[in-house]
Design an enzyme around this catalytic site. Structure first.
Site, mmCIF file in Angstrom:
data_model
loop_
_atom_site.group_PDB
_atom_site.id
_atom_site.type_symbol
_atom_site.label_atom_id
_atom_site.label_comp_id
_atom_site.label_asym_id
_atom_site.label_seq_id
_atom_site.Cartn_x
_atom_site.Cartn_y
_atom_site.Cartn_z
ATOM 1 N N TYR A 1 0.849 -1.193 0.000
ATOM 2 C CA TYR A 1 0.000 0.000 0.000
ATOM 3 C C TYR A 1 0.881 1.238 0.000
ATOM 4 O O TYR A 1 1.751 1.387 0.866
ATOM 5 C CB TYR A 1 -0.901 0.017 1.239
ATOM 6 C CG TYR A 1 -1.758 1.264 1.344
ATOM 7 C CD1 TYR A 1 -2.874 1.417 0.532
ATOM 8 C CD2 TYR A 1 -1.444 2.280 2.236
ATOM 9 C CE1 TYR A 1 -3.662 2.564 0.603
ATOM 10 C CE2 TYR A 1 -2.236 3.433 2.321
ATOM 11 C CZ TYR A 1 -3.329 3.568 1.505
ATOM 12 O OH TYR A 1 -4.110 4.688 1.568
ATOM 13 N N ASP B 1 9.059 4.318 0.823
ATOM 14 C CA ASP B 1 7.818 4.812 1.423
ATOM 15 C C ASP B 1 7.918 4.525 2.917
ATOM 16 O O ASP B 1 7.756 3.390 3.351
ATOM 17 C CB ASP B 1 6.621 4.097 0.799
ATOM 18 C CG ASP B 1 5.295 4.500 1.465
ATOM 19 O OD1 ASP B 1 5.325 5.197 2.497
ATOM 20 O OD2 ASP B 1 4.238 4.098 0.947
ATOM 21 N N LYS C 1 2.034 10.480 8.406
ATOM 22 C CA LYS C 1 1.649 9.927 9.723
ATOM 23 C C LYS C 1 2.281 10.670 10.917
ATOM 24 O O LYS C 1 1.914 11.795 11.182
ATOM 25 C CB LYS C 1 2.022 8.438 9.769
ATOM 26 C CG LYS C 1 1.428 7.613 8.611
ATOM 27 C CD LYS C 1 0.152 6.916 8.958
ATOM 28 C CE LYS C 1 -0.245 5.938 7.862
ATOM 29 N NZ LYS C 1 -1.616 5.468 7.962
#
Lengths: 448, 448
Positions: free
Chosen positions: A143, A245, A272
């Site tokens: 993801y 990522d 985040k």
């Protein structure tokens, strides 16, 4: 379920009239309805019907200090009174970029944005601009947000994933143009031989290889050192970039998960935890590559703006959160998570269930199979397994009042203490005992 | 410029070591260096060197009530103490969606996100998912955020824009794959005949036609009613969607700029003012189309999440801001902006300069040409014109202490009063007189 309608049920009925499916984010959906938060503090979260749960999800791993940390609240209030966003610069964006660059060897320049999705999109666009090549390579099942190139094969399944030697590029969203799928090369994570062979077949076209060092949806398994080094070497030889990522994994080490490896990525996407609880994304990396975003000498090769990018509220909250998440805090949090893993493993043994745990740093994920999966295809869950996992999560949520990520993953915060870890492992023990037969019944299937 | 280094200069020197070009957003860059904000309140913004300016930019049109509005500050502080984001739902997302749906006829369902860029991307992905067609059509020069399909031809220039009967798809970012350019059809805004002819040539492939009803970068010119209706009719006949980008223009009317037209878009992308000063985006529109995002019955056709989407801080700030921006507030703000336009037109007449004004609602843009441009190609500025425009903006910023958007555009807030409007028009009068010769000297060129 209840005869008297709960407050959450009533809100959900209204929500269904104005939000598709009654929800605003797929990750907060829960059958038969989501519950609505009244307030939260530290690692405790209370819904509008008065039920308090321990929060092991932390807004999908984004709240490293749990909810409403006093230092963050105080700093944000001070900024709030001075305004939240301007068509001018603020000093805090520089301070925060300095903090990040001092913390991570590979960060020479930083650009802030509003989400992990935006950060990954910018990382891909910058890679194309720098190399002049159109394609990207990514791991099956990983993801990387909702940019359509980045989401290809995120939910590939046995019906469509194809030969492991050359996995299909599978659309995640209906109607994804074939031209998009054709620009994305899919490889099996942690499989050196197959990955290099696939990369070689696309060598002249690849702008970058995207790696999440501990990909949650692939199974929350660490990228092996040999694997990461092999890809790094390949990119050096083929005029391509190695880009990480670390939107989720930046919490793994003081310098992100990348400090586990002797080689560094050229670019890193962040999000985040670096927002301190506010919307954030960032792209960080090599100065010579990032220079393509510099607008000082006319239109840059990669023009990038964003109304709320680097807004001083996010910068203030993020700076405060990351200052508090110092080396000692990282070490303590990771130790506590290790303790939790040990205690859950003890529960697995006592309940005698075929369950395993993966993870790194302050993250752990439960798998309903005896041996931890090493690849996306091994971690893939059949409908039957998904059902048992939902029963497990429902047991923990409704009976034990524990909130986990819906993959049965815990993303720890510094607000969690040994007390909550004990509650967690005790709850897992009861859940495993309760669901033992179901967990065993799906094993044959898993072995296929 | 100064012999003594200013505080802003010193911060900028540090910024250059950690941010590409020393800046975090292209829109805040100012030569020789940006200034850094100390604090802001209402329509006044003060930098770290103690200079206070009147803010007519309002963070690129996103602050409808100016800075630190007491009601927004108070509501946000209350939420802040209860947490900023959860892996659960909150009631305020439903309340805010109800407010938006009650306000705009075409809004049957809403999905929140983190930026206008994300909203436009989701709008395009949803259009493809619903129609099963791969291409999109957009206006030459229109800005729709940084999603690569959406940014094609945003900065097309005479060297590359091609024949007006069939404008080229021009990459905005270096390295944009040819496959992306091929999926984007470009048409000249407000030119019915050419637009329909171009759409007809791509009829079987077009998922949607994207329209900004008052596109800032095209010249801040309204889409003519006949034009919007013609495109609406075309989409009905060709199984395509009419989708609006109202990220900037939602401020124009109580129900957005779309209430100027008898026809409604199928989907609308939102952002800016609906966040009350916090990062936001939203997609709103027809229930049957939005239903493709519903996750309640298995994986939806268009799966969409987002860690910070619909976070309760943004929802609280946005809800408070939009409640305050009621029908009366919209009317008053638009009247004041009309007053400003009249006064600046008076200044143009007195200074006897070939200058014109475009705009709608609470937005106005100054053009250094006698007749207001009607298309992107007419509004296009040569290097020489850009230089004079920069001189005008610098005059207003450094000598008159007025902050405008760098296209010489004002985006009004409800914090602005007649007093500030008078200061604005007086300042323009002095600026026009000062720069009169320069403005006249570029006219010949403009006429070409």
């Amino acid at each position: 379920m209840q005869t008297v309608e709960s407050k959450s049920e009533k809100i959900f009925q209204r929500a269904c009239e104005v939000l598709p499916g009654g929800i605003s984010r797929n990750t907060v959906f829960r059958d038969p309805h989501p519950d609505y938060v009244q307030s939260a503090s530290g690692c405790y979260i209370t819904d509008v019907d008065g039920i308090t749960r321990i929060d092991f999800a932390n807004n999908m791993a984004s709240l490293i200090h749990g909810h409403a940390h006093p230092a963050i609240v105080e700093a944000v209030i001070e900024q709030l009174k001075k305004g939240t966003a301007y068509t001018m610069a603020t000093e805090i964006e520089t301070q925060f970029a300095e903090l990040l660059c001092n913390r991570v060897k590979s960060f020479e320049r930083v650009r802030f944005m509003n989400s992990g999705t935006e950060a990954v999109m910018a990382m891909i666009k910058l890679s194309r601009a720098f190399t002049g090549k159109p394609k990207i390579a990514k791991a099956e099942g990983a993801y990387h947000g909702t940019y359509d190139f980045a989401e290809v094969s995120q939910t590939a399944s046995p019906e469509n994933w194809g030969d492991i030697d050359s996995p299909n590029s599978v659309a995640n969203t209906k109607g994804t143009p074939k031209s998009v799928l054709d620009e994305v090369v899919i490889f099996p994570y942690n499989d050196i031989e197959r990955t290099l062979s696939i990369l070689n077949r696309n060598a002249d076209k690849l702008a970058c290889v995207i790696i999440d060092p501990v990909p949650h949806r692939v199974g929350l398994v660490k990228g092996e050192q040999e694997y990461i080094e092999a890809i790094y070497d390949w990119t050096r030889k083929n005029n391509s970039l190695l880009v990480f990522d670390e939107v989720v994994t930046f919490r793994v080490g003081y310098g992100g998960a990348q400090e586990m490896y002797p080689v560094s990525p050229d670019l890193t996407a962040l999000g985040k935890i670096i927002g301190g609880g506010f919307p954030v994304g960032a792209l960080a990396g090599r100065a010579d590559i990032m220079e393509m975003m510099n607008p000082r000498f006319g239109k840059p090769a990669f023009p990038h703006s964003g109304t709320f990018s680097a807004n001083p509220i996010t910068m203030t909250a993020g700076y405060t959160a990351m200052k508090l998440f110092d080396k000692e805090a990282v070490t303590n949090l990771n130790s506590l998570t290790q303790k939790a893993i040990q205690q859950i493993q003890e529960a697995i043994k006592i309940a005698d269930v075929p369950v395993s745990i993966t993870g790194a740093g302050s993250m752990l994920r439960i798998h309903l199979k005896a041996n931890p999966p090493k690849t996306y295809r091994e971690a893939y869950q059949s409908k039957e397994t998904q059902k048992v996992l939902k029963n497990l999560l429902d047991y923990l949520y409704y009976k034990e009042h524990l909130l986990l990520v819906n993959t049965c993953t815990c993303m720890f915060s510094t607000a969690i203490t040994q007390k909550e870890v004990d509650i967690l492992s005790d709850a897992f023990l009861r859940a495993f005992k309760e669901l033992r037969e179901q967990i065993i019944s799906i094993q044959k299937e898993v072995a296929v």
